[in-house]
Design a protein around this motif. Structure first.
Motif, mmCIF file in Angstrom:
data_model
loop_
_atom_site.group_PDB
_atom_site.id
_atom_site.type_symbol
_atom_site.label_atom_id
_atom_site.label_comp_id
_atom_site.label_asym_id
_atom_site.label_seq_id
_atom_site.Cartn_x
_atom_site.Cartn_y
_atom_site.Cartn_z
ATOM 1 N N ASP A 51 1.266 -1.312 -0.130
ATOM 2 C CA ASP A 51 0.068 -0.224 0.519
ATOM 3 C C ASP A 51 1.003 1.531 -0.144
ATOM 4 O OD1 ASP A 51 -1.478 1.976 0.641
ATOM 5 O OD2 ASP A 51 -2.686 0.749 2.705
ATOM 6 N N LEU A 52 1.051 2.362 -0.703
ATOM 7 C CA LEU A 52 1.669 3.149 -1.142
ATOM 8 C C LEU A 52 1.837 3.834 -0.156
ATOM 9 C CD1 LEU A 52 2.613 3.083 -5.000
ATOM 10 C CD2 LEU A 52 3.528 2.140 -3.358
ATOM 11 N N ASN A 53 0.356 4.272 0.383
ATOM 12 C CA ASN A 53 -0.073 5.373 1.176
ATOM 13 C C ASN A 53 0.814 5.414 2.505
ATOM 14 O OD1 ASN A 53 -1.229 6.776 -0.836
ATOM 15 N ND2 ASN A 53 -3.048 5.539 -1.089
ATOM 16 N N MET A 54 1.323 4.384 3.050
ATOM 17 C CA MET A 54 0.698 3.708 4.174
ATOM 18 C C MET A 54 2.830 3.932 4.256
ATOM 19 S SD MET A 54 2.418 0.225 4.897
ATOM 20 C CE MET A 54 2.865 -1.264 4.590
ATOM 21 N N TYR A 55 3.228 4.598 3.062
ATOM 22 C CA TYR A 55 4.750 5.099 3.671
ATOM 23 C C TYR A 55 5.205 6.361 3.718
ATOM 24 C CZ TYR A 55 6.556 0.172 2.506
ATOM 25 O OH TYR A 55 6.106 -1.103 2.475
ATOM 26 N N GLU A 56 5.914 7.333 4.211
ATOM 27 C CA GLU A 56 5.371 8.723 4.665
ATOM 28 C C GLU A 56 6.888 9.328 3.758
ATOM 29 O OE1 GLU A 56 3.625 10.265 6.346
ATOM 30 O OE2 GLU A 56 2.643 9.180 6.599
ATOM 31 N N VAL A 57 6.197 9.055 2.129
ATOM 32 C CA VAL A 57 7.427 9.362 1.137
ATOM 33 C C VAL A 57 6.634 10.577 0.379
ATOM 34 C CG1 VAL A 57 9.366 7.450 1.349
ATOM 35 C CG2 VAL A 57 7.230 7.655 0.191
ATOM 36 N N SER A 58 7.741 11.065 -0.677
ATOM 37 C CA SER A 58 7.001 11.902 -1.654
ATOM 38 C C SER A 58 6.574 11.355 -2.704
ATOM 39 C CB SER A 58 8.352 12.823 -2.476
ATOM 40 O OG SER A 58 9.666 11.813 -2.918
ATOM 41 N N PRO A 59 5.809 12.297 -3.525
ATOM 42 C CA PRO A 59 4.702 11.106 -4.326
ATOM 43 C C PRO A 59 5.410 10.666 -5.466
ATOM 44 C CG PRO A 59 3.783 13.547 -3.972
ATOM 45 C CD PRO A 59 5.228 13.473 -3.101
ATOM 46 N N GLN A 60 7.115 10.725 -5.460
ATOM 47 C CA GLN A 60 7.912 10.108 -6.877
ATOM 48 C C GLN A 60 8.659 9.333 -5.813
ATOM 49 O OE1 GLN A 60 8.626 10.474 -9.646
ATOM 50 N NE2 GLN A 60 9.484 8.896 -9.788
ATOM 51 N N GLY A 61 8.242 9.277 -4.425
ATOM 52 C CA GLY A 61 9.484 8.081 -3.760
ATOM 53 C C GLY A 61 7.984 6.893 -3.991
ATOM 54 N N LYS A 62 6.861 7.148 -3.362
ATOM 55 C CA LYS A 62 5.451 5.691 -3.436
ATOM 56 C C LYS A 62 5.717 5.518 -5.374
ATOM 57 C CE LYS A 62 2.703 8.812 -0.842
ATOM 58 N NZ LYS A 62 0.968 9.427 -0.511
ATOM 59 N N LEU A 63 5.681 6.408 -6.288
ATOM 60 C CA LEU A 63 6.138 5.729 -7.909
ATOM 61 C C LEU A 63 7.497 4.823 -7.832
ATOM 62 C CD1 LEU A 63 5.013 8.937 -9.915
ATOM 63 C CD2 LEU A 63 3.598 6.550 -9.143
ATOM 64 N N ASN A 64 8.818 5.168 -7.516
ATOM 65 C CA ASN A 64 9.312 4.395 -7.051
ATOM 66 C C ASN A 64 9.680 3.515 -6.605
ATOM 67 O OD1 ASN A 64 10.485 6.284 -8.646
ATOM 68 N ND2 ASN A 64 12.503 7.369 -6.935
ATOM 69 N N LEU A 65 8.525 2.823 -5.255
ATOM 70 C CA LEU A 65 7.966 1.949 -5.187
ATOM 71 C C LEU A 65 7.364 0.517 -5.623
ATOM 72 C CD1 LEU A 65 7.162 2.600 -1.318
ATOM 73 C CD2 LEU A 65 8.627 0.753 -2.503
ATOM 74 N N ILE A 66 6.573 1.395 -6.840
ATOM 75 C CA ILE A 66 5.171 0.078 -7.411
ATOM 76 C C ILE A 66 6.491 -0.766 -8.715
ATOM 77 C CG2 ILE A 66 4.288 0.476 -10.258
ATOM 78 C CD1 ILE A 66 3.428 3.146 -9.469
ATOM 79 N N PRO A 67 7.789 -0.860 -8.675
ATOM 80 C CA PRO A 67 7.608 -2.130 -9.746
ATOM 81 C C PRO A 67 7.968 -3.493 -8.199
ATOM 82 C CG PRO A 67 9.523 -0.249 -9.957
ATOM 83 C CD PRO A 67 8.806 -0.257 -8.765
#
Length: 439
Positions: A51-67
């Motif tokens: 769940d990308l929204n459980m991480y306190e990171v920047s929008p780009q940081g969330k996208l970096n998690l997608i892989p």
């Protein structure tokens, strides 16, 4: 072995940093997100949920998690500004062998036709075993719906939940494409949500026709906030009366319905009464006559309805009388009743209390917010006419009903925004000694 232990330790450290909300590290870098994505991808243990929204990171940081989606069972990528490239990464995960992904939530992303086309390349792969796809408020067009239907027809047997809520541009033509998937003999869809999708009675006709071709799997259908009208519901009833229909939940809030729809629904449900357990008809102009039709179904011994919501449907105390009478005939199934924002008044509540007193009553939740109760009326009348007999108050009736039925199952009672006096409230608080959990 040492490598695996070290990998697990690093993974835990990185996740701790990301979940810390910046308390461990003032700025969580985007490169750290990429490192976590790599570790998740290469881990021998499949991640249960990403769940990308459980991480306190920047929008780009969330996208970096997608892989990392390639090695998880549930991916929640809501409101992450996904691009066509990100959809291609998700599609790659769906095509992989083996594909671990079973639940995919992409809601609140503006997905272009090109993005949906990329995603559909993954959905139609024979390796794809996705069971739940949620695309609410994604701005999908008729073209996207056509691509989605085509992909699902190519690989129809795994998906059991499809949520397209809030895609207002789907329209009747988009649903027409979707029906090509629904009528596939291999379609196993159980939950279909088309809430607020710009549909009309035409969609009801198409859906009914498709579902009659393959009726036995769908158990939950939501068509709320579409202008279906009575004629649309009439088409839908052709499916409901099918002996193979197994629908358990039907949601038709704010669909422009009148008492005519109630009559059609009751006629259909009497033909096939034993499966439906939840019926939501809020914000329709049903009136007392519409509820009177519904009561013809509720009073049947083979009716298994557990939840009925008729919020803001133009009802009066007459409906309460009809409901109480019908439910006394078949009291053991209904557990939740919502009558909020109807002018049922004190006398309407008195009728309902007649049902609450019934020994076989199994009602657990009763909601009557903004129902024009006048709990203080008796006090006013006593002041104006000292020798007049006081009228029973809401609290009096409710206490009498629950004390008459000590085995009452009621656990939630909602009386918000009604004119109750201080003494009414004090007497209602005595109900805390019953099974009530919420008052």
């Amino acid at each position: 072995m040492l490598y695996n232990e070290r990998q697990t330790r690093i993974l835990q450290q990185i996740q701790d940093v990301l979940k810390s909300g910046g308390r461990v590290q003032p700025v969580v870098s985007e490169s750290l997100c990429s490192a976590l994505a790599y570790i998740l991808q290469t881990s021998q243990q499949v991640l249960e949920e990403l769940d990308l929204n459980m991480y306190e990171v920047s929008p780009q940081g969330k996208l970096n998690l997608i892989p990392a989606v390639t090695n998880c069972r549930k991916a929640v990528f809501g409101n992450c500004d996904l691009s066509e490239l990100h959809c291609e990464v998700v599609a790659s995960a769906l095509r992989s062998s083996p594909s671990h992904l079973r639940e995919l939530h992409l809601s609140d992303n503006k997905l272009s036709n090109a993005s949906m086309s990329a995603l559909c390349d993954g959905l139609k792969s024979p390796n794809c075993k996705l069971s739940s796809l949620r695309l609410y408020r994604c701005g999908l067009s008729e073209i996207s719906c056509s691509a989605l239907a085509s992909a699902l027809k190519s690989n129809p047997s795994h998906l059991t939940q499809l949520d397209l809520l809030g895609n207002e541009d789907l329209s009747d033509s988009g649903v027409s494409h979707l029906c090509d998937f629904l009528k596939s003999p291999d379609c196993r869809l159980q939950i279909l949500t088309l809430y607020h999708c710009g549909l009309s009675e035409i969609s009801c006709s198409a859906l009914a026709s498709a579902l009659k071709s393959n009726p036995s799997h769908l158990t939950d259908l939501s068509l709320s906030y579409n202008r279906l009208s009575d004629s649309g519901v009439s088409h839908l009833c052709g499916f409901l009366k099918s002996p193979d229909c197994r629908l358990q939940i039907l949601t038709l809030r704010n669909c422009g319905l009148t008492e005519v729809s109630c009559s059609s629904l009751v006629s259909a449900l009497k033909s096939n009464p034993s499966h439906l357990t939840k019926l939501e008809l809020d914000n329709n102009s049903l009136s007392d006559s519409g509820v009177s039709h519904l009561c013809g179904f509720l009073e049947r011994s083979d009716c298994r309805l557990k939840t009925l919501t008729v919020r803001e449907c133009g009802l009066t105390e007459i409906s309460c009388s009809s409901l109480a009478s019908a439910l006394k005939s078949n009291p053991s199934h209904l557990t939740e009743l919502e009558l909020c924002c109807n002018r049922v008044s004190d006398s309407g509540v008195s009728h309902l209390c007649g049902f609450l007193e019934w020994p076989d009553c199994r009602l657990r939740t009763l909601r009557c917010t903004r129902c024009c109760f006048r709990g203080t009326k008796s006090h006013y009348k006593e002041a104006e006419e000292p020798h007049a007999a006081p009228e029973p108050r809401v609290a009096d009736s409710r206490l009498k009903a629950l004390k008459s039925n000590p085995s009452s199952h009621l656990i939630e009672l909602d009386l918000k925004s009604n004119k109750l006096s201080v003494s009414d409230v004090e007497e209602l608080l005595d109900l805390r000694h019953s099974r009530l959990e919420r008052l």
